[in-house]
Design a protein around this motif. Sequence first.
Motif, PDB file in Angstrom:
ATOM      1  N   ALA A 103       0.838  -1.200   0.000  1.00 51.88           N
ATOM      2  CA  ALA A 103       0.000   0.000   0.000  1.00 51.88           C
ATOM      3  C   ALA A 103       0.872   1.249   0.000  1.00 51.88           C
ATOM      4  CB  ALA A 103      -0.925  -0.011   1.203  1.00 51.88           C
ATOM      5  N   ASN A 104       1.924   1.229   0.784  1.00 47.40           N
ATOM      6  CA  ASN A 104       2.833   2.379   0.819  1.00 47.40           C
ATOM      7  C   ASN A 104       3.542   2.569  -0.520  1.00 47.40           C
ATOM      8  OD1 ASN A 104       2.167   2.960   3.453  1.00 47.40           O
ATOM      9  ND2 ASN A 104       3.845   1.745   4.307  1.00 47.40           N
ATOM     10  N   GLN A 108       2.880   5.697  -3.433  1.00 52.69           N
ATOM     11  CA  GLN A 108       3.944   6.597  -3.878  1.00 52.69           C
ATOM     12  C   GLN A 108       4.096   6.611  -5.391  1.00 52.69           C
ATOM     13  OE1 GLN A 108       7.443   5.355  -1.782  1.00 52.69           O
ATOM     14  NE2 GLN A 108       6.591   5.867   0.210  1.00 52.69           N
ATOM     15  N   VAL A 109       3.642   5.590  -6.068  1.00 53.55           N
ATOM     16  CA  VAL A 109       3.834   5.474  -7.509  1.00 53.55           C
ATOM     17  C   VAL A 109       2.503   5.729  -8.209  1.00 53.55           C
ATOM     18  CG1 VAL A 109       4.472   3.906  -9.375  1.00 53.55           C
ATOM     19  CG2 VAL A 109       5.661   3.785  -7.194  1.00 53.55           C
ATOM     20  N   GLY A 110       2.605   6.508  -9.262  1.00 54.36           N
ATOM     21  CA  GLY A 110       1.466   6.709 -10.141  1.00 54.36           C
ATOM     22  C   GLY A 110       0.321   7.466  -9.509  1.00 54.36           C
ATOM     23  N   ASP A 111      -0.837   7.191 -10.006  1.00 52.04           N
ATOM     24  CA  ASP A 111      -2.047   7.880  -9.579  1.00 52.04           C
ATOM     25  C   ASP A 111      -2.460   7.364  -8.207  1.00 52.04           C
ATOM     26  OD1 ASP A 111      -5.435   8.010 -10.955  1.00 52.04           O
ATOM     27  OD2 ASP A 111      -4.460   9.242  -9.444  1.00 52.04           O
ATOM     28  N   GLN A 116      -4.912   3.529  -4.695  1.00 53.44           N
ATOM     29  CA  GLN A 116      -5.734   3.255  -3.510  1.00 53.44           C
ATOM     30  C   GLN A 116      -6.849   2.268  -3.832  1.00 53.44           C
ATOM     31  OE1 GLN A 116      -5.509   4.116  -0.337  1.00 53.44           O
ATOM     32  NE2 GLN A 116      -3.611   5.247  -0.599  1.00 53.44           N
ATOM     33  N   ARG A 117      -7.492   2.481  -5.002  1.00 53.60           N
ATOM     34  CA  ARG A 117      -8.570   1.582  -5.390  1.00 53.60           C
ATOM     35  C   ARG A 117      -8.054   0.159  -5.576  1.00 53.60           C
ATOM     36  NH1 ARG A 117     -10.382  -1.108  -9.250  1.00 53.60           N
ATOM     37  NH2 ARG A 117      -8.937  -0.403 -10.830  1.00 53.60           N
ATOM     38  N   GLN A 123      -6.539  -5.706  -0.989  1.00 57.34           N
ATOM     39  CA  GLN A 123      -6.699  -5.969   0.446  1.00 57.34           C
ATOM     40  C   GLN A 123      -7.996  -6.733   0.721  1.00 57.34           C
ATOM     41  OE1 GLN A 123      -6.323  -2.009   2.115  1.00 57.34           O
ATOM     42  NE2 GLN A 123      -4.278  -2.474   2.913  1.00 57.34           N
ATOM     43  N   GLN A 124      -9.047  -6.365   0.019  1.00 56.58           N
ATOM     44  CA  GLN A 124     -10.316  -7.065   0.217  1.00 56.58           C
ATOM     45  C   GLN A 124     -10.213  -8.530  -0.206  1.00 56.58           C
ATOM     46  OE1 GLN A 124     -13.093  -4.632  -1.951  1.00 56.58           O
ATOM     47  NE2 GLN A 124     -13.606  -3.399  -0.143  1.00 56.58           N
TER      48      GLN A 124
END
Length: 189
Positions: A103-104, A108-111, A116-117, A123-124
């Motif tokens: 996630a970190n 930091q990379v890209g959009d 996040q999506r 993660q789900q």
Amino acid sequence: MTSDPMQPAGAHDADVGRSPRRRRRPWAYGALSALLVLALGLAGYLWMTTRAYEQRAAWAVQQARAIGTVLTTTRADLHDTTTELEGVRAQLDTAETRITALANEKAQVGDDREAQRQLVDYQQRVSQAAGTVASALDRCVKGQDQLIAYVKNAGAYPADQLTKFETDVDGLCASATHANQTLQDELSK
């Protein structure tokens, strides 16, 4: 008549009509015969009862050995499953750490929004797969615990029901193994 000094006075007169042999008592022979028949009957009954108890004890020993074998196998299966559950929990902790690290990195990379999506989606999927593994392993362990309890009191349950329950528990454990493989596949993506 001379009197015998060893006999009481007047005893000689009473013995005059008696024969020198004692009179036999036929009821004594009948009573002894009846006691002998009763003793033989009791001995036969006790012998038959002893044989029946010996056979019952041999059967009980055989059943106890069979139950002991099942109990030993079930305990070994439970130990293996518990060890596997501990391993999966450790993998779950590692996966959560990896998810956080990913996630970190992804943030930091890209959009940031797309990352996040994707991260939430990942993660789900991983969380769902991990939850499925934990739930399946929990059912497997509980099933094996219950099976051990049933095997300890195997006399209270029909053998076919114990065998069916053991098969059901094996199915639960196979489901847990499959869920774990699905989690591993998801983590390797």
